[in-house]
Motif scaffolding. Sequence first.
Motif, PDB file in Angstrom:
ATOM      1  N   PHE A 365     -25.456   5.709 -31.810  1.00  0.00           N
ATOM      2  CA  PHE A 365     -24.171   5.499 -32.485  1.00  0.00           C
ATOM      3  C   PHE A 365     -24.084   4.066 -32.993  1.00  0.00           C
ATOM      4  O   PHE A 365     -23.720   3.812 -34.148  1.00  0.00           O
ATOM      5  N   LEU A 401     -15.854   6.541 -27.691  1.00  0.00           N
ATOM      6  CA  LEU A 401     -15.897   5.670 -28.866  1.00  0.00           C
ATOM      7  C   LEU A 401     -15.876   4.195 -28.494  1.00  0.00           C
ATOM      8  O   LEU A 401     -16.438   3.366 -29.218  1.00  0.00           O
ATOM      9  N   TYR A 594     -20.957   9.639 -35.242  1.00  0.00           N
ATOM     10  CA  TYR A 594     -20.651  10.590 -34.159  1.00  0.00           C
ATOM     11  C   TYR A 594     -21.393  11.910 -34.389  1.00  0.00           C
ATOM     12  O   TYR A 594     -22.054  12.440 -33.487  1.00  0.00           O
TER      13      TYR A 594
END
Length: 634
Positions: A365, A401, A594
């Motif tokens: 990511f 996140l 993502y």
Amino acid sequence: MAIAEMKKLTLLALKKDKPRLLKTMQRMGCVQVLEKSEEEQSCPDPRSAQRLEEIQGTISRLDGVIARLNPFDKHKAGLLSLRPQAGSDQIAMAEAGRAQTMEVVARVEQIERNINELRARENRERSQIEQLQPWEALQIPLEKLGETKTALIWLAQVPQKNMPAMKEGLSALGPVTMEELGQGRNGVNALLAAHLSVRGELEELMRSTGSVRVQFEDVQGTPALALDQLYSKLMRIDEVRQQLREEILKLADHLPELRLLRDVEAAERDRLEAGQRCVDTQAAFLLTGWVRADSIQRLEKALKRVSPVCQMEFEDPAEGEQPPTYLCNKAAISPFESIVKMFSVPNPQGIDPTFVMMPFWVCFFGMMVSDAGYGVVLALAATFVWWKLKGRGLGRMAFVLALGGLSTVVWGAIYGGWFGVTAYTPLLDPMNDAINVLIVCVVAGSVHLLAGLGVAAYMNIKRGKPLDALFDQGFWVMLLAGLGLIIFLPSVGQVLAIVGAAGIVLTGGRGKEGNVFKKLIGGLGSLYGISGYLSDLLSYARLFGMGLATGVIGMVVNMLAGLLMGSWIGWIFAILFLVVMHTFNLFINTLGAYVHSCRLQYIEFFGKFFEGGGREFNPLRNNTKYVDLTEGES
């Protein structure tokens, strides 16, 4: 890598204790009640079935009323607000006040019916207004129109193009007059007066010219007077509707009670549905279900407290029986379980890949978002959401996140990108040193693939198949590692690659039937799988491509903003442009990172070892919609 051990629960207890036992199980949330088999005979309780039907109807009514009142909620919860909690006292009050709350429901439903009736009346009045407006100039009361003993007075609509033919025809009839009252959508509005003796000829003339007779049977007085009355009715309808809306606004104050009662009813519905899956006799009931092994002592103690005479038996799943899957990880890892479940629920005889997958997902990511400034913003925003929601619901995704944002800060610092600006000489420069960055991405991918093979080998060893681990994974690790080491240590790499390739050829076809020659052919076919690994490695080029895209878009945004900076107005527009476009770039690349980080796990990583097809553990619990029921939580 934790899949909770499941035990099969068999519970035998008195029927009179059934509601309290089910309520205890629901509070603890650790028992998945199983359906009774078709062969098992039961004596169902008709009162329970009737109560379940009543509750389902009540929940449906409550959902409808809550949806109707939600727009008028004066205390709407924000996106980052926690759901309210209700303990024993609040639940008891909701149950005690059920009658009063249902009166609110009935009143809202009645208001809704009244509003619908008003809407229907309004449509009728407006339709009649639309019909009367073209005749507003008529001074004759509408009830006077029609026929007398010697004459007729009609209203007619004559198509504009046929007016000359109509006038010519009327002049030939004799005792007939026509007065034009105005122009309407369907032609000329006219008043016709004629002697009764020419009625037949007049009707024929109207047919030939396409004229239509207009009648108002239920209207009294002149059209102007009738229109005034209709407008008054519309005003009254608006007044009544406004009164009903004001009452609805006041009734919206009862939304907390409505939502709480709805969830209390839903909890009872779930208990009754679970109860119907039990085998009932006149005096006892038998329940079977799955329970987590680490919850057995707590469950046994709690159920014995409710019903000391109940009997419980816990046993391992029978051969061929598949228990549900419950992933059990530590707090820092469990939010990543949702990523695994999006692919498939792991087979309970397999392995939970969350622990191994997590660091790779976070790393990839960060490599794809690849801007340290974006990483700081993302990490701070996601951490705030996680803190605000106490790690519940959306807060779990925010935690994922937030870690992705921290990884982005690290990789952004390595790449030297801060909001599209390269502030110093980076360790790796995607713009000017693409080959080295691509090599880093492929190396990261190689580690990822080897980790997948390692997990598969671990599974074989755990199942008592160490030779399968060597033949199916060990030789592939040698081959792939050897091919990689050829660049740096040619002699070592060549030996490893040759040993790995030879091992695959000699053992890859061992499962095939036939002679040694056929087995060797099968081994050569297995060795052809190297092309699949090369294809997998190329997939990791997306780490470079998406990271480069983030930086390039950020640079273009900064260049365009620089063109605007010529005056103080230009500076204002430039700042607004930078904020909007960098926010958009962060959003779109976060979404892309993502998705593609998940894809690398699902295709390249899970394909090496993952065994899916599991069923998620779904215990009897307080599965509510608006309020967290905390009554007697264990």
